[in-house]
Design a protein around this motif. Structure first.
Motif, mmCIF file in Angstrom:
data_model
loop_
_atom_site.group_PDB
_atom_site.id
_atom_site.type_symbol
_atom_site.label_atom_id
_atom_site.label_comp_id
_atom_site.label_asym_id
_atom_site.label_seq_id
_atom_site.Cartn_x
_atom_site.Cartn_y
_atom_site.Cartn_z
ATOM 1 N N ILE A 178 0.849 -1.190 0.000
ATOM 2 C CA ILE A 178 0.000 0.000 0.000
ATOM 3 C C ILE A 178 0.885 1.240 0.000
ATOM 4 O O ILE A 178 2.049 1.194 0.418
ATOM 5 N N ILE A 179 0.321 2.341 -0.471
ATOM 6 C CA ILE A 179 1.026 3.625 -0.494
ATOM 7 C C ILE A 179 0.178 4.640 0.263
ATOM 8 O O ILE A 179 -1.039 4.725 0.059
ATOM 9 N N HIS A 180 0.825 5.399 1.145
ATOM 10 C CA HIS A 180 0.147 6.464 1.881
ATOM 11 C C HIS A 180 0.858 7.772 1.611
ATOM 12 O O HIS A 180 2.060 7.911 1.875
ATOM 13 N N LYS A 181 0.126 8.747 1.059
ATOM 14 C CA LYS A 181 0.700 10.068 0.821
ATOM 15 C C LYS A 181 0.761 10.817 2.137
ATOM 16 O O LYS A 181 -0.245 10.948 2.838
ATOM 17 N N ILE A 182 1.926 11.294 2.490
ATOM 18 C CA ILE A 182 2.127 12.019 3.741
ATOM 19 C C ILE A 182 1.776 13.491 3.535
ATOM 20 O O ILE A 182 2.234 14.124 2.579
ATOM 21 N N ALA A 183 0.965 14.021 4.428
ATOM 22 C CA ALA A 183 0.590 15.431 4.331
ATOM 23 C C ALA A 183 1.802 16.321 4.558
ATOM 24 O O ALA A 183 2.710 15.994 5.340
ATOM 25 N N ASP A 184 1.824 17.443 3.870
ATOM 26 C CA ASP A 184 2.948 18.375 3.979
ATOM 27 C C ASP A 184 3.151 18.812 5.426
ATOM 28 O O ASP A 184 2.196 19.156 6.124
ATOM 29 N N GLY A 185 4.411 18.795 5.861
ATOM 30 C CA GLY A 185 4.760 19.281 7.190
ATOM 31 C C GLY A 185 4.540 18.299 8.313
ATOM 32 O O GLY A 185 4.765 18.637 9.482
ATOM 33 N N ALA A 216 7.601 12.255 0.846
ATOM 34 C CA ALA A 216 6.309 12.464 0.189
ATOM 35 C C ALA A 216 5.303 11.368 0.491
ATOM 36 O O ALA A 216 4.097 11.627 0.568
ATOM 37 N N SER A 217 5.776 10.112 0.648
ATOM 38 C CA SER A 217 4.830 9.018 0.829
ATOM 39 C C SER A 217 5.482 7.858 1.552
ATOM 40 O O SER A 217 6.708 7.721 1.577
ATOM 41 N N LEU A 218 4.624 7.012 2.135
ATOM 42 C CA LEU A 218 5.048 5.742 2.706
ATOM 43 C C LEU A 218 4.746 4.645 1.702
ATOM 44 O O LEU A 218 3.599 4.477 1.262
ATOM 45 N N ASP A 219 5.765 3.897 1.319
ATOM 46 C CA ASP A 219 5.601 2.739 0.453
ATOM 47 C C ASP A 219 5.748 1.502 1.328
ATOM 48 O O ASP A 219 6.861 1.158 1.736
ATOM 49 N N ILE A 220 4.636 0.857 1.625
ATOM 50 C CA ILE A 220 4.572 -0.200 2.637
ATOM 51 C C ILE A 220 4.344 -1.544 1.962
ATOM 52 O O ILE A 220 3.394 -1.699 1.180
ATOM 53 N N GLU A 221 5.200 -2.519 2.265
ATOM 54 C CA GLU A 221 5.046 -3.881 1.753
ATOM 55 C C GLU A 221 5.143 -4.854 2.922
ATOM 56 O O GLU A 221 6.072 -4.765 3.735
ATOM 57 N N ALA A 222 4.196 -5.767 3.014
ATOM 58 C CA ALA A 222 4.214 -6.777 4.068
ATOM 59 C C ALA A 222 5.062 -7.962 3.611
ATOM 60 O O ALA A 222 4.730 -8.633 2.633
#
Length: 238
Positions: A178-185, A216-222
């Protein structure tokens, strides 16, 4: 910036009835380089023996979140609240201008939990407590907002906190990405609850942590069947 903090490197305090690991300075553990991460002030990894716990004590001006990993915890406070929170579920407490509470493991097995403290967006106010069951099946393969200081999230079912922050959780089967876009700041502090993950190239075992800024984002792999939780928090501008 991504800084890995392995579970084996966390400060360990042995209270006999409580085995506490501290991600940041807390109680007997003091490290001026580990005073928190943005508004995230405390992340304790606690193992509480059966029929023991924290007796009645006080807090003020802090948002306190408890995520139960195994077992259950029973809360009581001077507002008349009492509740039992089981594994995978969450309780929140806004200490406000002051609250007294106790947290006990009344079970016949050890309770394991994460206790997270976040600075409120403003001091004072009435104390508040709430808890909610979050069935793990509902966050299978995706992130779920478990607690939040933002109205839209609360209306969608997240527990309310009085901080500019969100607590996310996910349960992932092996191979899920899954990918989670991290909010600025945002300051993001992520801890694996179970299993093994790869996040932005870093391997994260159960109870390892990542402190993340300016990504910018979390790239998460189980890499195995896994669980994770993280706080995404913002500095409050007064």
């Amino acid at each position: 910036m991504i800084e890995k903090r392995a579970f084996k490197d966390l400060a360990h305090v042995d209270h006999e009835w409580l085995q506490a690991r501290h991600h940041f300075s807390f109680g007997k553990y003091w490290d001026p380089a580990r005073m928190g991460f943005g508004p995230i002030r405390v992340w304790n990894d606690d193992e509480i023996n059966p029929h023991t716990g924290f007796p009645m004590h006080g807090h003020k001006d802090m948002e306190i979140i408890t995520y139960v990993r195994e077992g259950a915890i029973t809360h009581r406070d001077n507002m008349g609240n009492e509740g039992r929170t089981e594994a995978g579920d969450v309780q929140v407490m806004s200490a406000g201008s002051g609250v007294m509470h106790s947290e006990y493991n009344l079970e016949g097995e050890q309770t394991k939990l994460f206790q997270i403290w976040i600075e409120p967006r403003a001091p004072g106010g009435d104390a508040h407590w709430n808890a909610k069951a979050f069935p793990k099946g509902q966050r299978s393969g995706q992130l779920e907002i478990l607690a939040s200081g933002f109205d839209a999230d609360i209306e969608s079912g997240a527990l309310m906190i009085r901080a500019d922050a969100r607590l996310y959780g996910a349960t992932l089967s092996k191979g899920t990405a899954i990918i989670h876009k991290i909010a600025d700041g945002a300051h993001v502090y992520l801890v694996g609850s179970a299993g093994k993950l790869r996040i932005n190239g870093e391997e994260v075992n159960a109870r390892d942590a990542l402190a993340i800024r300016d990504i910018a984002s979390l790239d998460i792999e189980a890499l195995s069947d896994s669980e994770l939780v993280f706080v995404e928090a913002f500095e409050t501008k007064h």
